[in-house]
Enzyme design. Structure first.
Site, PDB file in Angstrom:
ATOM      1  N   HIS A   1      89.340  97.571  47.505  1.00  0.00           N
ATOM      2  CA  HIS A   1      88.110  96.554  47.614  1.00  0.00           C
ATOM      3  C   HIS A   1      88.333  95.350  46.774  1.00  0.00           C
ATOM      4  O   HIS A   1      88.942  95.172  45.777  1.00  0.00           O
ATOM      5  CB  HIS A   1      86.952  97.181  47.355  1.00  0.00           C
TER       6      HIS A   1
ATOM      7  N   ASP B   1      88.659  95.952  38.284  1.00  0.00           N
ATOM      8  CA  ASP B   1      87.830  96.489  39.357  1.00  0.00           C
ATOM      9  C   ASP B   1      87.356  95.232  40.083  1.00  0.00           C
ATOM     10  O   ASP B   1      86.183  94.771  40.165  1.00  0.00           O
ATOM     11  CB  ASP B   1      86.747  97.109  38.543  1.00  0.00           C
TER      12      ASP B   1
ATOM     13  N   GLU C   1      82.283  97.041  48.514  1.00  0.00           N
ATOM     14  CA  GLU C   1      82.558  98.486  47.799  1.00  0.00           C
ATOM     15  C   GLU C   1      81.326  98.617  46.886  1.00  0.00           C
ATOM     16  O   GLU C   1      80.729  99.845  46.482  1.00  0.00           O
ATOM     17  CB  GLU C   1      83.888  98.626  47.243  1.00  0.00           C
ATOM     18  N   GLU C   2      81.101  97.885  45.803  1.00  0.00           N
ATOM     19  CA  GLU C   2      80.362  97.934  44.843  1.00  0.00           C
ATOM     20  C   GLU C   2      78.914  98.151  44.997  1.00  0.00           C
ATOM     21  O   GLU C   2      78.179  98.377  44.360  1.00  0.00           O
ATOM     22  CB  GLU C   2      80.195  96.681  43.919  1.00  0.00           C
TER      23      GLU C   2
ATOM     24  N   ASP D   1      92.142 101.302  43.669  1.00  0.00           N
ATOM     25  CA  ASP D   1      90.893 100.802  43.055  1.00  0.00           C
ATOM     26  C   ASP D   1      91.231 101.023  41.695  1.00  0.00           C
ATOM     27  O   ASP D   1      91.040 102.002  41.188  1.00  0.00           O
ATOM     28  CB  ASP D   1      89.880 101.396  43.772  1.00  0.00           C
TER      29      ASP D   1
ATOM     30  N   HIS E   1      82.769  96.159  35.440  1.00  0.00           N
ATOM     31  CA  HIS E   1      81.457  95.720  35.757  1.00  0.00           C
ATOM     32  C   HIS E   1      80.705  94.835  34.867  1.00  0.00           C
ATOM     33  O   HIS E   1      79.613  94.394  34.668  1.00  0.00           O
ATOM     34  CB  HIS E   1      80.486  96.925  35.996  1.00  0.00           C
TER      35      HIS E   1
HETATM   36  N1  BES Z   1      86.258 101.181  40.886  1.00  0.00           N
HETATM   37  C1  BES Z   1      85.086 101.825  40.789  1.00  0.00           C
HETATM   38  C2  BES Z   1      85.000 103.352  40.762  1.00  0.00           C
HETATM   39  C3  BES Z   1      85.777 104.058  39.583  1.00  0.00           C
HETATM   40  C4  BES Z   1      85.348 103.702  38.345  1.00  0.00           C
HETATM   41  C5  BES Z   1      86.652 105.132  39.678  1.00  0.00           C
HETATM   42  C6  BES Z   1      85.725 104.313  37.278  1.00  0.00           C
HETATM   43  C7  BES Z   1      87.221 105.566  38.410  1.00  0.00           C
HETATM   44  C8  BES Z   1      86.599 105.211  37.245  1.00  0.00           C
HETATM   45  C9  BES Z   1      84.372 101.404  41.851  1.00  0.00           C
HETATM   46  O1  BES Z   1      84.237 100.132  42.225  1.00  0.00           O
HETATM   47  C10 BES Z   1      82.769 101.737  41.559  1.00  0.00           C
HETATM   48  O2  BES Z   1      82.222 100.888  40.736  1.00  0.00           O
HETATM   49  N2  BES Z   1      82.280 102.733  42.249  1.00  0.00           N
HETATM   50  C11 BES Z   1      80.922 103.093  42.044  1.00  0.00           C
HETATM   51  C12 BES Z   1      80.313 103.962  43.226  1.00  0.00           C
HETATM   52  C13 BES Z   1      80.268 103.111  44.396  1.00  0.00           C
HETATM   53  C14 BES Z   1      79.683 104.086  45.395  1.00  0.00           C
HETATM   54  C15 BES Z   1      79.160 101.905  44.056  1.00  0.00           C
HETATM   55  C16 BES Z   1      80.700 103.934  40.770  1.00  0.00           C
HETATM   56  O3  BES Z   1      81.616 104.415  40.183  1.00  0.00           O
HETATM   57  O4  BES Z   1      79.280 103.631  40.038  1.00  0.00           O
HETATM   58 ZN    ZN Z   2      83.157  99.018  40.628  1.00  0.00          ZN
END
Ligand code: BES
Ligand code: ZN
Length: 267
Positions: free
Chosen positions: A74, A91, A125-126, A153, A230
């Site tokens: 993403h 990220d 994605e976020e 990612d 984030h």
């Molecule tokens: N890159 C992250 C996922 C992630 C974070 C994987 C830390 C491993 C370790 C992704 O962009 C993200 O922030 N995902 C969200 C969930 C999504 C369904 C919105 C998250 O992890 O809160």
């Molecule tokens: Zn993220």
């Protein structure tokens, strides 16, 4: 990478900068195809429903309609505010540039393959895996068959300079994950680890939900990953270009091995 996180920082899925980032990715692919004089590379946007203006970007390398290979990540960030910018370097500027590098290398190589290689930059994605949800729906609606998906990612942060690549074990296909482990050992020659998110943490889950085999190699073990994601501190100088390069190598090994190169004279 510097470009993506400075000029194209703040790539929130419902912002005009987020849309400009999609246009930039499309233009980068188009220039690579033009420079290599290739007419078998196409790029299109896949709309992210009616609630997000940022589209996903889908590239097809090759003309065959056999079951293909998807390599993606993403490119959106969370919503930013004037006093709280979102560079989104690790990220997922890191995965975006890893995927872009893989695409540019494949295009410049002039190799052609038995199976098509789809390069996908997912939007939103976020916001809850929204862009990848629409991309998977688009592939299913158009009956575009897919054999295997590689999700990238967060490829840039290496805790204590640990060069291990960790394979996420949940919402993935086990045999494909093991196969990627063998590719890592053989071609990249770096240590292998396993870890898990414990929830549908990225776009691989959208493919997995549709019953399509996905694998997700990750920068660190879960919990030792980049603590700045984030936030406005998710910046480039905390990342390792060497670590990212190992993911480029792994992605190239995966694309080339699974898509099966054709002899130069059999195009
Ligand atoms: N890159 C992250 C996922 C992630 C974070 C994987 C830390 C491993 C370790 C992704 O962009 C993200 O922030 N995902 C969200 C969930 C999504 C369904 C919105 C998250 O992890 O809160
Ligand atoms: Zn993220």
């Amino acid at each position: 990478m510097n470009y993506l996180t400075t000029i194209f920082r703040d790539r929130y899925a419902n912002s005009s900068r987020g849309v400009k980032a999609a246009e930039w990715l499309k233009d980068e692919i188009t220039s690579a195809a033009t420079a290599a004089n290739r007419s078998d590379v196409s790029v299109r946007f896949v709309k992210t429903g009616d609630n997000y203006m940022q589209p996903s970007v889908v590239v097809k390398i090759g003309l065959s309609n056999e079951p293909g290979v998807v390599i993606g990540g993403h490119f959106d960030t969370l919503l930013s505010y004037p006093n709280d910018p979102k560079p989104g370097a690790d990220d997922n500027g890191s995965g975006t540039i890893t995927v872009l590098n893989i695409a540019e290398t494949l295009i410049a190589s002039n190799l052609s393959f038995k199976k098509p290689i789809y390069i996908v930059f997912y939007s939103a994605e976020e916001e809850g895996l929204i862009g990848s949800g629409f991309v998977v729906q688009d592939f299913l609606a158009q009956n575009i068959p897919v054999d295997a998906v590689l999700q990238l990612d967060m490829t840039g942060f290496s805790a204590q300079n640990d060069q291990t690549i960790y394979f996420i074990q949940d919402h993935v296909n086990k045999p494909l994950t093991q196969y990627l482990g063998r590719l890592l050992t053989h071609y990249v020659k770096k240590p292998i680890g396993t870890t898990q998110c414990g929830y549908a943490c990225s776009d691989h889950a959208s493919w997995d939900d549709a019953g399509i085999a996905a694998a997700f190699p990750f920068e660190a073990s879960f919990g030792n990953d980049d603590p700045y994601i984030h936030t406005s501190n998710d910046t480039m100088e905390k990342l390792s270009i060497d670590h990212m390069t190992d993911f480029v190598k792994l992605g190239l090994a995966f694309g080339i091995e699974v898509a099966e190169p054709l002899r130069a004279d059999s195009k």
